[in-house]
Design a protein around this motif. Structure first.
Motif, PDB file in Angstrom:
ATOM      1  N   ASN A 164      -7.367   2.837 -76.294  1.00  0.00           N
ATOM      2  CA  ASN A 164      -6.417   1.939 -76.925  1.00  0.00           C
ATOM      3  C   ASN A 164      -5.955   2.470 -78.268  1.00  0.00           C
ATOM      4  OD1 ASN A 164      -5.042  -0.101 -77.613  1.00  0.00           O
ATOM      5  ND2 ASN A 164      -6.634  -1.425 -78.385  1.00  0.00           N
ATOM      6  N   ARG A 165      -4.660   2.721 -78.128  1.00  0.00           N
ATOM      7  CA  ARG A 165      -4.022   3.558 -79.143  1.00  0.00           C
ATOM      8  C   ARG A 165      -4.642   5.032 -79.329  1.00  0.00           C
ATOM      9  NH1 ARG A 165      -3.837  -1.346 -82.245  1.00  0.00           N
ATOM     10  NH2 ARG A 165      -1.879  -2.526 -81.567  1.00  0.00           N
ATOM     11  N   ASP A 166      -5.079   5.209 -80.639  1.00  0.00           N
ATOM     12  CA  ASP A 166      -5.974   6.423 -80.681  1.00  0.00           C
ATOM     13  C   ASP A 166      -7.533   6.196 -80.730  1.00  0.00           C
ATOM     14  OD1 ASP A 166      -6.102   5.083 -82.964  1.00  0.00           O
ATOM     15  OD2 ASP A 166      -6.305   6.703 -84.544  1.00  0.00           O
ATOM     16  N   SER A 167      -7.914   4.861 -80.426  1.00  0.00           N
ATOM     17  CA  SER A 167      -9.325   4.622 -80.447  1.00  0.00           C
ATOM     18  C   SER A 167      -9.751   4.913 -78.764  1.00  0.00           C
ATOM     19  CB  SER A 167      -9.246   3.161 -80.650  1.00  0.00           C
ATOM     20  OG  SER A 167      -9.029   2.885 -81.898  1.00  0.00           O
ATOM     21  N   GLN A 178     -22.453  -4.265 -82.619  1.00  0.00           N
ATOM     22  CA  GLN A 178     -23.674  -4.790 -81.711  1.00  0.00           C
ATOM     23  C   GLN A 178     -23.815  -4.171 -80.415  1.00  0.00           C
ATOM     24  OE1 GLN A 178     -24.909  -8.710 -82.265  1.00  0.00           O
ATOM     25  NE2 GLN A 178     -23.638  -8.924 -84.279  1.00  0.00           N
ATOM     26  N   VAL A 179     -22.805  -3.896 -79.784  1.00  0.00           N
ATOM     27  CA  VAL A 179     -22.541  -3.653 -78.399  1.00  0.00           C
ATOM     28  C   VAL A 179     -21.658  -2.475 -78.097  1.00  0.00           C
ATOM     29  CG1 VAL A 179     -22.099  -4.349 -76.025  1.00  0.00           C
ATOM     30  CG2 VAL A 179     -22.681  -6.142 -77.596  1.00  0.00           C
ATOM     31  N   VAL A 180     -20.434  -2.496 -78.876  1.00  0.00           N
ATOM     32  CA  VAL A 180     -19.460  -1.244 -78.669  1.00  0.00           C
ATOM     33  C   VAL A 180     -19.727  -0.057 -79.413  1.00  0.00           C
ATOM     34  CG1 VAL A 180     -17.762  -1.671 -80.346  1.00  0.00           C
ATOM     35  CG2 VAL A 180     -17.013  -0.742 -78.114  1.00  0.00           C
ATOM     36  N   ILE A 181     -19.420   1.210 -78.686  1.00  0.00           N
ATOM     37  CA  ILE A 181     -19.525   2.475 -79.493  1.00  0.00           C
ATOM     38  C   ILE A 181     -18.154   2.803 -79.565  1.00  0.00           C
ATOM     39  CG2 ILE A 181     -20.461   4.642 -79.470  1.00  0.00           C
ATOM     40  CD1 ILE A 181     -22.603   3.773 -77.495  1.00  0.00           C
ATOM     41  N   ALA A 182     -17.675   3.434 -80.677  1.00  0.00           N
ATOM     42  CA  ALA A 182     -16.395   3.910 -81.009  1.00  0.00           C
ATOM     43  C   ALA A 182     -16.359   5.244 -81.316  1.00  0.00           C
ATOM     44  CB  ALA A 182     -15.678   2.894 -81.882  1.00  0.00           C
ATOM     45  N   SER A 183     -15.035   5.760 -80.910  1.00  0.00           N
ATOM     46  CA  SER A 183     -14.665   7.091 -81.210  1.00  0.00           C
ATOM     47  C   SER A 183     -13.109   7.136 -81.409  1.00  0.00           C
ATOM     48  CB  SER A 183     -15.388   8.241 -80.516  1.00  0.00           C
ATOM     49  OG  SER A 183     -15.244   9.424 -81.238  1.00  0.00           O
ATOM     50  N   VAL A 184     -12.754   8.351 -81.100  1.00  0.00           N
ATOM     51  CA  VAL A 184     -11.211   8.635 -80.962  1.00  0.00           C
ATOM     52  C   VAL A 184     -10.719   9.134 -79.508  1.00  0.00           C
ATOM     53  CG1 VAL A 184     -10.882   8.488 -83.410  1.00  0.00           C
ATOM     54  CG2 VAL A 184     -11.318  10.636 -82.161  1.00  0.00           C
ATOM     55  N   HIS A 185      -9.529   9.031 -79.076  1.00  0.00           N
ATOM     56  CA  HIS A 185      -9.197   9.722 -78.040  1.00  0.00           C
ATOM     57  C   HIS A 185      -9.664  11.126 -77.560  1.00  0.00           C
ATOM     58  CE1 HIS A 185      -5.804   7.404 -75.898  1.00  0.00           C
ATOM     59  NE2 HIS A 185      -6.475   6.591 -76.549  1.00  0.00           N
ATOM     60  N   SER A 186      -9.548  12.044 -78.828  1.00  0.00           N
ATOM     61  CA  SER A 186      -9.690  13.597 -78.650  1.00  0.00           C
ATOM     62  C   SER A 186     -11.108  13.783 -78.271  1.00  0.00           C
ATOM     63  CB  SER A 186      -9.363  14.053 -79.823  1.00  0.00           C
ATOM     64  OG  SER A 186     -10.057  13.698 -81.066  1.00  0.00           O
ATOM     65  N   GLN A 187     -12.030  12.753 -78.216  1.00  0.00           N
ATOM     66  CA  GLN A 187     -13.363  13.125 -78.119  1.00  0.00           C
ATOM     67  C   GLN A 187     -13.830  12.464 -76.620  1.00  0.00           C
ATOM     68  OE1 GLN A 187     -15.745  14.558 -80.040  1.00  0.00           O
ATOM     69  NE2 GLN A 187     -13.963  14.818 -81.185  1.00  0.00           N
ATOM     70  N   GLN A 188     -12.683  12.093 -75.803  1.00  0.00           N
ATOM     71  CA  GLN A 188     -12.870  11.782 -74.378  1.00  0.00           C
ATOM     72  C   GLN A 188     -13.550  12.684 -73.389  1.00  0.00           C
ATOM     73  OE1 GLN A 188      -9.434  10.504 -72.241  1.00  0.00           O
ATOM     74  NE2 GLN A 188     -10.341   9.733 -70.530  1.00  0.00           N
ATOM     75  N   THR A 189     -13.529  13.866 -73.466  1.00  0.00           N
ATOM     76  CA  THR A 189     -14.300  14.811 -72.880  1.00  0.00           C
ATOM     77  C   THR A 189     -15.563  14.754 -73.131  1.00  0.00           C
ATOM     78  OG1 THR A 189     -12.325  16.196 -72.131  1.00  0.00           O
ATOM     79  CG2 THR A 189     -14.434  17.287 -71.847  1.00  0.00           C
ATOM     80  N   SER A 203     -21.691  16.423 -79.940  1.00  0.00           N
ATOM     81  CA  SER A 203     -20.999  16.545 -81.409  1.00  0.00           C
ATOM     82  C   SER A 203     -19.850  15.453 -81.353  1.00  0.00           C
ATOM     83  CB  SER A 203     -20.707  17.872 -81.455  1.00  0.00           C
ATOM     84  OG  SER A 203     -21.606  18.834 -81.624  1.00  0.00           O
ATOM     85  N   VAL A 204     -20.052  14.218 -80.829  1.00  0.00           N
ATOM     86  CA  VAL A 204     -18.860  13.313 -80.764  1.00  0.00           C
ATOM     87  C   VAL A 204     -18.826  12.912 -82.323  1.00  0.00           C
ATOM     88  CG1 VAL A 204     -17.858  11.143 -79.950  1.00  0.00           C
ATOM     89  CG2 VAL A 204     -19.000  12.644 -78.297  1.00  0.00           C
ATOM     90  N   THR A 205     -17.440  12.867 -82.827  1.00  0.00           N
ATOM     91  CA  THR A 205     -17.342  12.532 -84.072  1.00  0.00           C
ATOM     92  C   THR A 205     -15.663  12.227 -84.279  1.00  0.00           C
ATOM     93  OG1 THR A 205     -17.628  13.055 -86.545  1.00  0.00           O
ATOM     94  CG2 THR A 205     -16.961  14.910 -84.968  1.00  0.00           C
ATOM     95  N   PRO A 206     -15.361  11.138 -85.015  1.00  0.00           N
ATOM     96  CA  PRO A 206     -16.263  10.223 -85.550  1.00  0.00           C
ATOM     97  C   PRO A 206     -17.140   9.280 -84.492  1.00  0.00           C
ATOM     98  CG  PRO A 206     -13.968   9.308 -85.532  1.00  0.00           C
ATOM     99  CD  PRO A 206     -14.132  10.544 -84.991  1.00  0.00           C
ATOM    100  N   LEU A 207     -18.082   8.614 -84.859  1.00  0.00           N
ATOM    101  CA  LEU A 207     -19.075   8.044 -83.675  1.00  0.00           C
ATOM    102  C   LEU A 207     -19.261   6.744 -84.734  1.00  0.00           C
ATOM    103  CD1 LEU A 207     -20.356   7.747 -81.342  1.00  0.00           C
ATOM    104  CD2 LEU A 207     -22.280   9.094 -82.017  1.00  0.00           C
ATOM    105  N   ASP A 208     -19.211   5.592 -84.079  1.00  0.00           N
ATOM    106  CA  ASP A 208     -19.548   4.221 -84.930  1.00  0.00           C
ATOM    107  C   ASP A 208     -20.092   3.343 -83.505  1.00  0.00           C
ATOM    108  OD1 ASP A 208     -19.770   2.562 -86.913  1.00  0.00           O
ATOM    109  OD2 ASP A 208     -17.509   1.674 -86.589  1.00  0.00           O
ATOM    110  N   HIS A 209     -20.690   2.362 -84.169  1.00  0.00           N
ATOM    111  CA  HIS A 209     -21.198   1.361 -82.953  1.00  0.00           C
ATOM    112  C   HIS A 209     -21.394   0.178 -83.912  1.00  0.00           C
ATOM    113  CE1 HIS A 209     -25.607   1.221 -84.059  1.00  0.00           C
ATOM    114  NE2 HIS A 209     -25.601   2.377 -84.210  1.00  0.00           N
TER     115      HIS A 209
END
Length: 175
Positions: A135-138, A106-117, A98-104
């Motif tokens: 990086n910051r909240d990313s 070509q190579v990177v997958i991105a979310s936010v700090h709060s989803q780290q665990t 349930s990682v959200t937000p979830l974006d990707h």
């Protein structure tokens, strides 16, 4: 030995841009730097399409763009992935956790700090050889060995520049 600075590598958000916008005076200063015979390299965590939508001048102003936190290189109007695309197994594990937000990109997958665990659990479940960059909240997930420095090395190689001749500026521990 004294080396002349032949290029400037700069981060985008918080360095060149404030609130996603680059001041006209900054663009003019970059143009003067380039007119002096130096190269410009933009290094960002943003995806290339997002960067070019926010800052269309980047396409013509910079000699190379390193995007996705070092995972893609935009050079000669082509975006070149520097690593493999996100694995379907990892994307599925991230969704199961349930990682959200979830974006990707070509190579990177991105979310936010709060989803780290949840992200770390998904990485373990998928057996992915990847690392997490904050990086910051990313939060960004990249294949092992890819980061802004590896992307800058790829740009320097394409531009035939020694790394020692590149001055670099950024605003965070990720730069």
């Amino acid at each position: 030995v004294i080396l002349r600075i032949l290029a400037l590598a700069t981060d985008y958000d918080g360095t060149l841009a404030e609130d996603g916008r680059v001041a006209a005076s900054t663009i003019e200063a970059l143009r003067r730097f380039r007119a002096a015979g130096c190269k410009l390299i933009l290094v960002t965590g943003r995806q290339c399409a997002d960067l070019l939508a926010a800052f269309p001048f980047a396409r013509d102003l910079f000699d190379a763009l390193v995007a996705e936190n070092g995972a893609t290189l935009y050079f000669d109007h082509l975006e070149i992935p520097l690593g493999p695309p996100p694995s379907p197994a990892l994307l599925a594990a991230l969704r199961r956790h349930s990682v959200t937000p979830l974006d990707h990109g070509q190579v990177v997958i991105a979310s936010v700090h709060s989803q780290q665990t949840a992200v770390r659990r998904a990485l373990e479940e998928a057996g992915a050889a990847a690392h997490v960059i904050l990086n910051r909240d990313s939060l960004m997930i990249l294949p092992a060995g890819l980061d802004k420095l590896s992307g800058l090395r790829a740009a320097a190689l394409r531009l035939s520049l020694p790394l020692a001749a590149i001055a670099a500026i950024g605003d965070s521990e990720n730069d």
